[in-house]
Structure formats: C-alpha cells, structure tokens
Scaffold this motif. Structure first.
Motif, short mmCIF file in Angstrom:
data_model
loop_
_atom_site.label_atom_id
_atom_site.label_comp_id
_atom_site.label_asym_id
_atom_site.label_seq_id
_atom_site.Cartn_x
_atom_site.Cartn_y
_atom_site.Cartn_z
N MET A 199 0.82 -1.20 -0.06
CA MET A 199 -0.16 -0.11 0.01
C MET A 199 0.90 1.06 0.02
SD MET A 199 -3.35 1.08 2.09
CE MET A 199 -4.00 -0.52 1.53
N THR A 200 0.43 2.21 -0.70
CA THR A 200 1.44 3.67 -0.99
C THR A 200 0.64 4.41 -0.11
OG1 THR A 200 1.66 2.70 -3.33
CG2 THR A 200 2.28 5.08 -2.70
N LYS A 201 1.50 5.13 0.60
CA LYS A 201 1.17 6.47 1.23
C LYS A 201 0.80 7.77 0.33
CE LYS A 201 3.33 5.20 5.48
NZ LYS A 201 4.19 5.84 6.78
N ILE A 202 -0.08 8.32 0.71
CA ILE A 202 -0.72 9.49 0.01
C ILE A 202 0.50 10.65 -0.02
CG2 ILE A 202 -1.60 10.77 1.99
CD1 ILE A 202 -2.88 10.68 -1.91
N SER A 203 1.45 10.63 0.82
CA SER A 203 2.45 11.75 0.92
C SER A 203 3.46 11.21 -0.21
CB SER A 203 3.07 11.99 2.32
OG SER A 203 3.59 10.47 2.97
N ASP A 204 3.71 9.84 -0.12
CA ASP A 204 4.68 9.25 -1.31
C ASP A 204 3.99 9.82 -2.72
OD1 ASP A 204 6.07 8.45 0.73
OD2 ASP A 204 5.54 6.49 0.49
N VAL A 205 2.89 9.71 -2.84
CA VAL A 205 2.26 9.91 -4.11
C VAL A 205 2.18 11.27 -4.53
CG1 VAL A 205 0.12 9.78 -5.53
CG2 VAL A 205 0.76 8.07 -3.95
N ARG A 206 1.80 12.06 -3.59
CA ARG A 206 1.85 13.61 -3.87
C ARG A 206 3.24 14.29 -3.85
NH1 ARG A 206 -2.32 14.61 0.51
NH2 ARG A 206 -4.10 14.83 -0.55
N GLY A 229 -6.15 -10.12 -0.61
CA GLY A 229 -6.09 -8.45 -0.15
C GLY A 229 -5.35 -7.57 -1.24
N ARG A 230 -4.38 -8.24 -2.05
CA ARG A 230 -3.65 -7.27 -2.73
C ARG A 230 -4.60 -6.63 -4.06
NH1 ARG A 230 -0.25 -3.76 -3.20
NH2 ARG A 230 0.82 -3.56 -4.98
N ILE A 231 -5.41 -7.24 -4.20
CA ILE A 231 -6.45 -6.66 -5.35
C ILE A 231 -7.02 -5.33 -4.83
CG2 ILE A 231 -8.69 -6.96 -6.48
CD1 ILE A 231 -8.09 -10.01 -6.54
N ARG A 232 -7.42 -5.56 -3.61
CA ARG A 232 -8.07 -4.30 -2.97
C ARG A 232 -7.09 -3.19 -2.70
NH1 ARG A 232 -11.32 -4.31 2.87
NH2 ARG A 232 -12.08 -2.13 2.90
N ALA A 233 -5.85 -3.43 -2.20
CA ALA A 233 -4.83 -2.69 -2.13
C ALA A 233 -4.38 -1.94 -3.38
CB ALA A 233 -3.59 -3.08 -1.44
N VAL A 234 -4.42 -2.62 -4.51
CA VAL A 234 -3.99 -1.96 -5.90
C VAL A 234 -5.01 -1.22 -6.31
CG1 VAL A 234 -3.56 -2.65 -8.16
CG2 VAL A 234 -2.33 -3.97 -6.39
#
Length: 68
Positions: free
Chosen positions: A1-8, A42-47
C-alpha cells in the motif's frame, strides 16, 4: 500500500508511469483470481486503492496547474 504523501511527492510523469504499472498488476491479479492461482486476495483491494490515490493526485495537480 502506498502512502498519499509518497504519491503527492511524485511528478505527473512518474504518476502516469505508476498508474500504468498498477493497472498491469491489477490485470495480472484478476487473471490469477480467475484461474484459481491467486493467494494474496487482499492485494487486489490494495492495488485498486493505490490506483484511486494516483488518479486523485493527478486530478488535483491538473486542477492546480489550470488556475490562472
């Protein structure tokens, strides 16, 4: 799971590349599920959520760059 701060912190080009990679992974996971080979369900949901995060940030960046 990627953090939003990393994405921004990424540029638009990096986000587009990341989105493409996530969509490929999503396709592969769906294919594995259909053939019964998927173990990490659970990876499907995370992606799917990571894709939503990337698309949200891309939209925000596009809106902020359009303002006069």
């Amino acid at each position: 799971m990627t953090k939003i701060s990393d994405v921004r912190a990424k540029t638009a080009d990096e986000l587009k590349t990341m989105l493409l990679d996530l969509r490929k992974e999503q396709f592969n996971l769906r294919f594995q599920r259909a053939t019964g080979q998927l173990e990490a369900v659970g990876r499907i949901r995370a992606v799917r959520r990571d894709i939503a995060r990337v698309k949200t940030v891309l939209g925000q960046q596009a809106r902020t760059s359009q303002k006069p």
